[in-house]
Design a protein around this motif. Structure first.
Motif, PDB file in Angstrom:
ATOM      1  N   ASP A   1       0.940  -1.097   0.029  1.00 35.64           N
ATOM      2  CA  ASP A   1       0.127  -0.159   0.082  1.00 35.64           C
ATOM      3  C   ASP A   1       0.879   1.222  -0.027  1.00 35.64           C
ATOM      4  O   ASP A   1       2.181   1.055   0.407  1.00 35.64           O
ATOM      5  N   PHE A   2       0.414   2.383  -0.232  1.00 31.92           N
ATOM      6  CA  PHE A   2       1.115   3.568  -0.300  1.00 31.92           C
ATOM      7  C   PHE A   2       0.153   4.765   0.205  1.00 31.92           C
ATOM      8  O   PHE A   2      -1.091   4.873  -0.288  1.00 31.92           O
TER       9      PHE A   2
ATOM     10  N   LEU B   1       3.464   4.857  10.384  1.00 35.87           N
ATOM     11  CA  LEU B   1       4.685   4.238  10.765  1.00 35.87           C
ATOM     12  C   LEU B   1       4.647   3.224  11.859  1.00 35.87           C
ATOM     13  O   LEU B   1       5.511   2.515  12.330  1.00 35.87           O
ATOM     14  N   GLU B   2       3.381   3.391  12.555  1.00 34.18           N
ATOM     15  CA  GLU B   2       3.355   2.424  13.726  1.00 34.18           C
ATOM     16  C   GLU B   2       3.260   0.729  13.402  1.00 34.18           C
ATOM     17  O   GLU B   2       3.345  -0.117  14.123  1.00 34.18           O
ATOM     18  N   ASP B   3       2.721   0.882  12.156  1.00 31.79           N
ATOM     19  CA  ASP B   3       2.430  -0.683  11.632  1.00 31.79           C
ATOM     20  C   ASP B   3       4.277  -1.095  11.408  1.00 31.79           C
ATOM     21  O   ASP B   3       4.699  -0.463  10.691  1.00 31.79           O
ATOM     22  N   PRO B   4       4.466  -2.053  12.081  1.00 29.36           N
ATOM     23  CA  PRO B   4       5.850  -2.672  11.884  1.00 29.36           C
ATOM     24  C   PRO B   4       6.047  -3.092  10.729  1.00 29.36           C
ATOM     25  O   PRO B   4       7.321  -3.168  10.193  1.00 29.36           O
ATOM     26  N   GLU B   5       5.383  -3.481   9.755  1.00 29.44           N
ATOM     27  CA  GLU B   5       5.682  -3.750   8.308  1.00 29.44           C
ATOM     28  C   GLU B   5       5.817  -2.730   7.457  1.00 29.44           C
ATOM     29  O   GLU B   5       6.037  -2.860   6.245  1.00 29.44           O
TER      30      GLU B   5
ATOM     31  N   CYS C   1       3.377  -1.515   3.563  1.00 29.71           N
ATOM     32  CA  CYS C   1       2.895  -0.162   3.140  1.00 29.71           C
ATOM     33  C   CYS C   1       4.227   0.865   3.004  1.00 29.71           C
ATOM     34  O   CYS C   1       4.881   0.737   4.006  1.00 29.71           O
ATOM     35  N   LEU C   2       4.320   1.746   2.129  1.00 29.43           N
ATOM     36  CA  LEU C   2       4.867   2.907   1.977  1.00 29.43           C
ATOM     37  C   LEU C   2       4.503   3.893   2.420  1.00 29.43           C
ATOM     38  O   LEU C   2       3.638   4.307   2.044  1.00 29.43           O
ATOM     39  N   VAL C   3       5.327   4.883   3.385  1.00 30.94           N
ATOM     40  CA  VAL C   3       4.689   6.005   3.766  1.00 30.94           C
ATOM     41  C   VAL C   3       5.621   7.197   3.140  1.00 30.94           C
ATOM     42  O   VAL C   3       6.810   7.308   3.741  1.00 30.94           O
TER      43      VAL C   3
ATOM     44  N   ALA D   1      21.258   4.208  15.081  1.00 31.46           N
ATOM     45  CA  ALA D   1      20.542   4.174  16.303  1.00 31.46           C
ATOM     46  C   ALA D   1      19.224   4.196  16.306  1.00 31.46           C
ATOM     47  O   ALA D   1      18.531   4.144  17.069  1.00 31.46           O
ATOM     48  N   LEU D   2      18.446   4.554  15.175  1.00 29.79           N
ATOM     49  CA  LEU D   2      17.086   4.672  14.789  1.00 29.79           C
ATOM     50  C   LEU D   2      16.537   3.477  15.128  1.00 29.79           C
ATOM     51  O   LEU D   2      16.809   2.322  15.098  1.00 29.79           O
ATOM     52  N   GLU D   3      15.297   3.488  16.021  1.00 27.50           N
ATOM     53  CA  GLU D   3      14.448   2.525  16.559  1.00 27.50           C
ATOM     54  C   GLU D   3      13.509   2.157  15.497  1.00 27.50           C
ATOM     55  O   GLU D   3      13.191   3.130  14.606  1.00 27.50           O
ATOM     56  N   GLU D   4      12.731   1.092  15.564  1.00 31.93           N
ATOM     57  CA  GLU D   4      11.445   0.646  14.990  1.00 31.93           C
ATOM     58  C   GLU D   4      10.564   2.052  14.836  1.00 31.93           C
ATOM     59  O   GLU D   4      10.265   2.359  15.926  1.00 31.93           O
TER      60      GLU D   4
END
Lengths: 155, 264
Positions: B5-6, B19-23, B46-48, B150-153
């Motif tokens: 999805d986009f 972006l809370e969707d882990p995928e 999904c691409l955000v 260092a970026l997290e999920e």
């Protein structure tokens, strides 16, 4: 499927497409504008170059959904409606800036973008600007010459 | 490409919610991510897209240096930073090719942390600060090895703050096919406090070359570096260049960068 509206060569096109559709695929397969070529599909060769809102991009490395609402110019939109070649196209013809012609649409799009940014580029500027456009026939000499000529400089 | 999805939010809050969707994956200029998707090396749900969010755009100068929106393209940065930080602007103007520079973004590059990308060396040598919606991360802590940060999920870069050195230069030896840096060196002189960051060469990604920094702090002169090269066993070796060749190039590119910083 999501809907996208893209203004291509002055005409508005609305279509339902898969989100993963590349701009190059949209142009070639949905609109049948096959002047935009796919040389490598790895964003190295530049044969797929088009202008999005006036700037040069590689259409195989842009999602059609990401340019929803944008104005796209392809090689089909470069000549005048009556078929008169643009100065860059005419110069490529006059100076034999092509052999097989496969890279030519991308070269014309890149050269047109360059001359819009820099009206009278030096040879070095032309060569630097063409870093993302590969030609496997000509050795670039006549392409560079054609672009310098199109800018009104003596060659 | 696998199907996805986009979405293209126009404010940061909506982007972070998506972006809370882990995928899901953030999409900036896409000049690395789209080729990666084509090779089916990633399969996001999904691409955000982050390119329509005004907070992530633009460059402004303050007493602390340059604040650069993470979705600022290389082309835009090469124009906007030309007066304030010419070495950074020149680096931006030499990434890839013009079409790539019109799409690719500084935040995308720093989030990807390709071991041969140009920007990580500028960030590390400048002592830049990476700003996210959750915190601020010093460059020293941010780069954690090849393609690792260092970026997290779900955490994205929103702004980069670059202190401006008194003099600086970036010199790269471009890999002729990809135009990535086979070796790239960014030298920044903050009134005698000299920082040297190297990209393209280190097996652990971008690194500071302490030995060169110490030599240059004694005297900012290419001659000060003449016998130096980093240890071969810490260099990348691949089909493009052996470890000893890369180590040699680091010395050469550093000397050229020092000379370029002196001559301006």
């Amino acid at each position: 499927m999501p809907e996208v509206t893209i203004h291509v060569n002055g005409q508005s096109h609305t279509a339902e497409i898969e989100a993963r559709t590349l701009l190059s695929t949209f142009l070639r397969e949905d609109l049948r504008l096959t002047g935009t070529h796919i040389g490598c599909d790895t964003s190295q060769c530049g044969a797929c170059a088009v202008h999005v809102d006036g700037v040069l991009v590689k259409s195989c490395a842009v999602l059609a959904m990401d340019v929803d609402g944008a104005a796209v110019t392809t090689i089909e939109g470069i000549a005048a409606p009556d078929g008169t070649l643009s100065p860059v196209q005419q110069a490529f013809k006059d100076h034999h800036g092509l052999q097989c012609g496969f890279c030519t649409p991308g070269m014309i799009m890149a050269a047109t973008a360059l001359l819009a940014e820099t009206a009278k580029p030096s040879e070095a500027q032309v060569r630097h600007y063409l870093e993302g456009n590969l030609c496997r026939c000509t050795g670039y000499h006549n392409i560079v010459k054609a672009i310098l000529a199109a800018s009104g400089q003596a060659v | 490409m696998y199907a996805f999805d986009f979405v293209k939010p126009t404010d940061l809050k909506s982007a972070l919610a998506a972006l809370e969707d882990p995928e899901a994956l953030p999409l900036s200029g896409g000049q690395t991510l789209i080729p990666t998707l084509k090779q089916r090396l990633a399969s996001p749900s999904c691409l955000v897209s982050l390119t329509a969010i005004p907070e992530l755009q633009g460059v402004c100068q303050s007493a602390e240096g340059l604040s650069i929106g993470a979705a600022t393209t290389h082309a835009e940065l090469s124009r906007a930073a030309a007066a304030a930080y010419p070495a950074l602007a020149r680096l931006a103007g030499q990434i890839g090719d013009p079409a790539v520079r019109h799409r690719g973004t500084i935040g995308g590059s720093l989030a990807n942390n390709d071991p041969s990308a140009c920007y990580p060396s500028a960030a590390l040598a400048s002592g830049a600060v990476m700003v996210t919606p959750r915190r601020e991360i010093a460059a020293e802590d941010y780069f954690q090895g090849m393609f690792t940060t260092a970026l997290e999920e779900g955490e994205i870069l929103t702004m980069l703050r670059f202190p401006i050195p008194t003099r600086a230069a970036y010199v790269k030896f471009a890999q002729p096919a990809s135009r990535f840096a086979l070796v790239g060196v960014f030298v920044a002189d903050f009134e005698g406090d000299v920082r040297v960051a190297v990209t393209g060469a280190g097996a652990e990604g971008v690194f500071r070359w302490a030995e060169a920094e110490a030599a240059l702090a004694e005297g900012f002169d290419p001659q000060a570096l003449t016998p130096l090269a980093p240890p071969e066993q810490e260099m990348i070796a691949d089909l493009h260049a052996s470890a000893d060749y890369r180590a040699h190039l680091v010395g050469v590119m550093t000397r050229r960068a020092v000379l370029a910083a002196i001559t301006g």
